[in-house]
Scaffold this active site. Structure first.
Site, mmCIF file in Angstrom:
data_model
loop_
_atom_site.group_PDB
_atom_site.id
_atom_site.type_symbol
_atom_site.label_atom_id
_atom_site.label_comp_id
_atom_site.label_asym_id
_atom_site.label_seq_id
_atom_site.Cartn_x
_atom_site.Cartn_y
_atom_site.Cartn_z
ATOM 1 N N TYR A 62 -13.361 17.054 -16.085
ATOM 2 C CA TYR A 62 -13.840 15.674 -15.990
ATOM 3 C C TYR A 62 -14.883 15.561 -14.869
ATOM 4 O O TYR A 62 -14.667 16.069 -13.754
ATOM 5 C CB TYR A 62 -12.648 14.752 -15.716
ATOM 6 C CG TYR A 62 -13.029 13.305 -15.621
ATOM 7 C CD1 TYR A 62 -13.367 12.584 -16.763
ATOM 8 C CD2 TYR A 62 -13.075 12.657 -14.398
ATOM 9 C CE1 TYR A 62 -13.742 11.262 -16.672
ATOM 10 C CE2 TYR A 62 -13.441 11.328 -14.297
ATOM 11 C CZ TYR A 62 -13.775 10.640 -15.445
ATOM 12 O OH TYR A 62 -14.144 9.321 -15.365
ATOM 13 N N ASP A 87 -4.722 18.153 -15.830
ATOM 14 C CA ASP A 87 -5.066 16.778 -16.198
ATOM 15 C C ASP A 87 -4.665 16.602 -17.661
ATOM 16 O O ASP A 87 -5.234 17.222 -18.558
ATOM 17 C CB ASP A 87 -6.574 16.575 -15.988
ATOM 18 C CG ASP A 87 -7.015 15.138 -16.255
ATOM 19 O OD1 ASP A 87 -6.358 14.451 -17.059
ATOM 20 O OD2 ASP A 87 -8.032 14.725 -15.672
ATOM 21 N N LYS A 140 -6.468 5.334 -19.712
ATOM 22 C CA LYS A 140 -6.728 5.767 -21.077
ATOM 23 C C LYS A 140 -5.503 5.476 -21.953
ATOM 24 O O LYS A 140 -5.163 4.329 -22.131
ATOM 25 C CB LYS A 140 -7.140 7.241 -21.079
ATOM 26 C CG LYS A 140 -8.195 7.593 -20.002
ATOM 27 C CD LYS A 140 -9.540 6.946 -20.244
ATOM 28 C CE LYS A 140 -10.487 7.063 -19.058
ATOM 29 N NZ LYS A 140 -10.674 8.416 -18.542
ATOM 30 N N ARG A 191 0.833 -1.219 0.000
ATOM 31 C CA ARG A 191 0.000 0.000 0.000
ATOM 32 C C ARG A 191 0.861 1.259 0.000
ATOM 33 O O ARG A 191 0.476 2.285 -0.539
ATOM 34 C CB ARG A 191 -0.964 0.006 1.206
ATOM 35 C CG ARG A 191 -1.825 1.262 1.231
ATOM 36 C CD ARG A 191 -3.064 1.121 2.095
ATOM 37 N NE ARG A 191 -2.788 0.775 3.465
ATOM 38 C CZ ARG A 191 -2.254 1.608 4.371
ATOM 39 N NH1 ARG A 191 -1.939 2.852 4.037
ATOM 40 N NH2 ARG A 191 -2.049 1.194 5.602
HETATM 41 C C1 LIG Z 1 -11.101 8.927 -17.292
HETATM 42 C C2 LIG Z 1 -10.604 10.243 -16.860
HETATM 43 C C3 LIG Z 1 -10.336 10.508 -15.515
HETATM 44 C C4 LIG Z 1 -10.573 9.493 -14.419
HETATM 45 O O1 LIG Z 1 -9.762 8.395 -14.581
HETATM 46 P P1 LIG Z 1 -10.152 6.934 -14.010
HETATM 47 O O2 LIG Z 1 -8.956 6.134 -14.369
HETATM 48 O O3 LIG Z 1 -11.405 6.527 -14.694
HETATM 49 O O4 LIG Z 1 -10.353 7.096 -12.556
HETATM 50 C C5 LIG Z 1 -9.842 11.758 -15.176
HETATM 51 N N1 LIG Z 1 -9.645 12.700 -16.109
HETATM 52 C C6 LIG Z 1 -9.905 12.494 -17.406
HETATM 53 C C7 LIG Z 1 -9.667 13.578 -18.386
HETATM 54 C C8 LIG Z 1 -10.403 11.259 -17.827
HETATM 55 O O5 LIG Z 1 -10.677 11.060 -19.119
#
Ligand SMILES: *Cc1c(COP(=O)(O)O)cnc(C)c1O
Length: 399
Positions: A115, A187, A212, A62
Site C-alpha cells: 500500500y 496487512d 474498507k 486517547r
Molecule cells: C486503505 C488501505 C490502507 C490505509 O488505510 P486508511 O484507513 O486509509 O488509513 C492500508 N492498507 C491497505 C491495503 C489499504 O487498502
C-alpha cells in the site's frame, strides 16, 4: 437541585448530570461513549485504576474508550487473535505497529506493491530515523529469501495485494521471518478475516484498514491491529502516544460494519467471481482476479482462502487516459472513487491515485500501467454489474 444549581450557567454546564444518578438504561445497541475523559470517585479510586487496570474502567479517551475497545475485540474474534487495538485509520494502525516495532539500524522488507501509504511511511519518515527499507516481490518466496538481510527485523506484506491481487504465501513468509528472527506483519485489508487469518498461518501481527470492508459503507476511517498480548500492548501505546486515536463515534460505526461483514463479503466475493468470469469469457480485456485459473496464485488462493477470492477485480484497458476516461464516463452508476470495499461498486485508477507516490519504474516493476482500472465490487445484482461494465468496455473496445 440546590438554589445554586438552579442558576442557568451552572445548570447548563451540568446539563447531562442527571445521567449519573439514574438507573442505567438497557439500550439494545451499544451507546456511544462520546467523552474525552472519565471520572473517579476520589484518589483511592484513581490509584486503583492505575494499579489494578480493572476491566471496563477508563481514564482518557486517547488512551482507551469502550467503543474503540469493542471494535478491536470484535475484529480479534474474527482473526482469532489473543489481543487487538484500534486506531484512527489504517495508516494510524500501521504507523503504530511500525513505530512500536522498529528502531535505528533495523531493516524492513516490504512487498514492492505494498500500500502506497505504508511505503511512504517507511521511506519518508522511518528512513530519517535510521531504519533501512527495501522492497521485493514477496509473492515469490525465493525472491523474498534473497531480499532478507541480517538486519531484517520486520517483513511487511499483504494477504492480497493491490492492484494486481497477488496472493502472499503467509506460511512461507512466516517460516523465513522466524529463521531470521524477524517479525511478520500482514496487512489483511483486502482479504478480511473471512478469507484469511494470518495469525493462524504464523504471522505476528495483522493490520486492517477498517475504512474498507470492516466499515463497509465508505463512511468511516478506522484501523485495527491484531496479535499477541505483548506486541499489541506496545502498538496500543504507540498509537495512543502519537495520538492516532479512533473517535468513539467512528468506532461505533465500524462496529456496526462488523455485524454484517460476513454477509457483505460473501456477496461481494460471489459478485466479483461472476464478474471476473464474464469479463474473462468476453476476452476483450485482461482480467486480474485470484479466482480465475489464469491468476498466478490461483492454486494458493484456492488452498488458503476457504473458497473465496476477494471482491476486487482489476482490468487492463488500453494504456491511454482518454480511453480510461471514456470507460469511466460510460458508467454513471459506478463512480470513480479512489478507495474500495463499500456496498456500492466503485472504480479506481491505481496509476493516478493509490500508486501515484511510486516512481514510474516502481509502477512498471509492479505491473501498474496507465490503463489499469480497479473495480471494487459491491452488493448489487451481479447481472447488472456485468452488463454495465461490458457496455462501458464497448465504448473503448467495440465488440
Ligand atoms: C486503505 C488501505 C490502507 C490505509 O488505510 P486508511 O484507513 O486509509 O488509513 C492500508 N492498507 C491497505 C491495503 C489499504 O487498502
Amino acid at each position: 437541585m440546590t438554589e445554586r444549581m438552579a442558576r442557568p450557567e451552572t445548570a447548563g454546564a451540568r446539563a447531562d448530570a442527571p445521567h449519573r444518578v439514574r438507573e442505567a438504561p438497557r439500550p439494545e445497541t451499544m451507546p456511544i461513549y462520546q467523552t474525552s475523559v472519565f471520572s473517579f470517585v476520589d484518589v483511592d479510586d484513581v490509584m486503583d485504576y492505575y494499579e489494578e487496570h480493572p476491566p471496563g474502567r477508563y481514564l482518557y479517551t486517547r488512551n482507551g474508550n469502550p467503543n474503540v475497545d469493542v471494535l478491536a475485540e470484535s475484529v480479534a474474534a474474527w482473526e482469532k487473535a489473543p489481543a487487538a487495538c484500534a486506531a484512527a485509520s489504517g495508516m494510524g494502525a500501521i504507523s503504530g505497529a511500525l513505530l512500536a516495532l522498529c528502531q535505528t539500524g533495523d531493516h524492513i522488507l516490504m512487498s514492492r506493491d505494498i500500500y502506497g501509504g505504508t511505503f511512504v511511511l517507511a521511506h519518508t519518515i522511518l528512513e530519517r530515523f535510521g531504519v533501512t527499507l527495501s522492497t521485493a516481490d514477496l509473492s515469490d518466496t525465493a525472491a523474498a529469501k534473497r531480499a532478507i538481510t541480517p538486519r531484517t527485523r520486520l517483513i511487511v506484506a499483504e494477504s492480497i495485494a493491490n492492484p494486481l491481487l497477488q496472493v502472499a504465501d503467509i506460511r512461507a513468509l512466516a517460516g523465513l521471518s522466524r529463521q531470521q528472527g524477524a517479525l511478520l506483519l500482514i496487512d489483511n485489508t483486502f482479504a478480511t478475516p473471512l478469507l484469511c487469518r494470518p495469525l493462524l498461518e504464523g504471522a505476528d501481527l495483522t493490520v486492517h484498514s477498517a475504512t474498507k470492508y470492516i466499515g463497509g459503507h465508505s463512511d468511516v476511517s478506522a484501523g485495527v491491529v491484531c496479535g499477541n498480548e505483548d506486541l499489541v500492548a506496545r502498538v496500543r501505546q504507540a498509537i495512543a502516544t502519537v495520538g492516532a486515536t479512533l473517535s468513539p463515534f467512528d468506532a461505533w460505526l465500524a462496529v456496526r460494519g462488523v455485524k454484517t461483514l460476513h454477509l457483505r463479503m460473501e456477496r461481494q466475493c460471489d459478485n466479483a467471481l461472476r464478474l471476473s468470469e464474464a469479463l474473462a469469457a468476453d476476452g476483450r480485456v485482461k482480467v486480474h482476479y485470484p479466482g480465475l485459473p489464469s491468476h498466478p496464485q490461483h492454486r494458493l488462493a484456492q488452498e488458503r482462502f476457504a473458497g473465496r477470492f476477494g471482491a476486487i477485480v482489476t482490468i487492463c484497458l488500453p494504456d491511454d487516459i482518454e480511453q480510461v476516461n471514456r470507460f469511466m464516463n460510460a458508467l454513471p452508476d459506478i463512480p470513480f472513487a479512489p478507495s474500495l470495499a463499500g456496498v456500492r461498486t466503485t472504480l479506481s485508477h491505481p496509476w493516478t491515485t493509490s500508486h501515484r507516490g511510486f516512481s514510474e519504474e516502481q509502477r512498471t516493476a509492479c505491473g501498474i500501467t496507465p490503463g489499469l482500472v480497479r473495480i471494487s465490487v459491491g452488493i448489487e445484482h451481479p447481472d447488472d454489474l456485468t452488463s454495465e461494465i461490458r457496455s462501458a468496455i464497448d465504448t473503448v473496445l467495440p465488440a
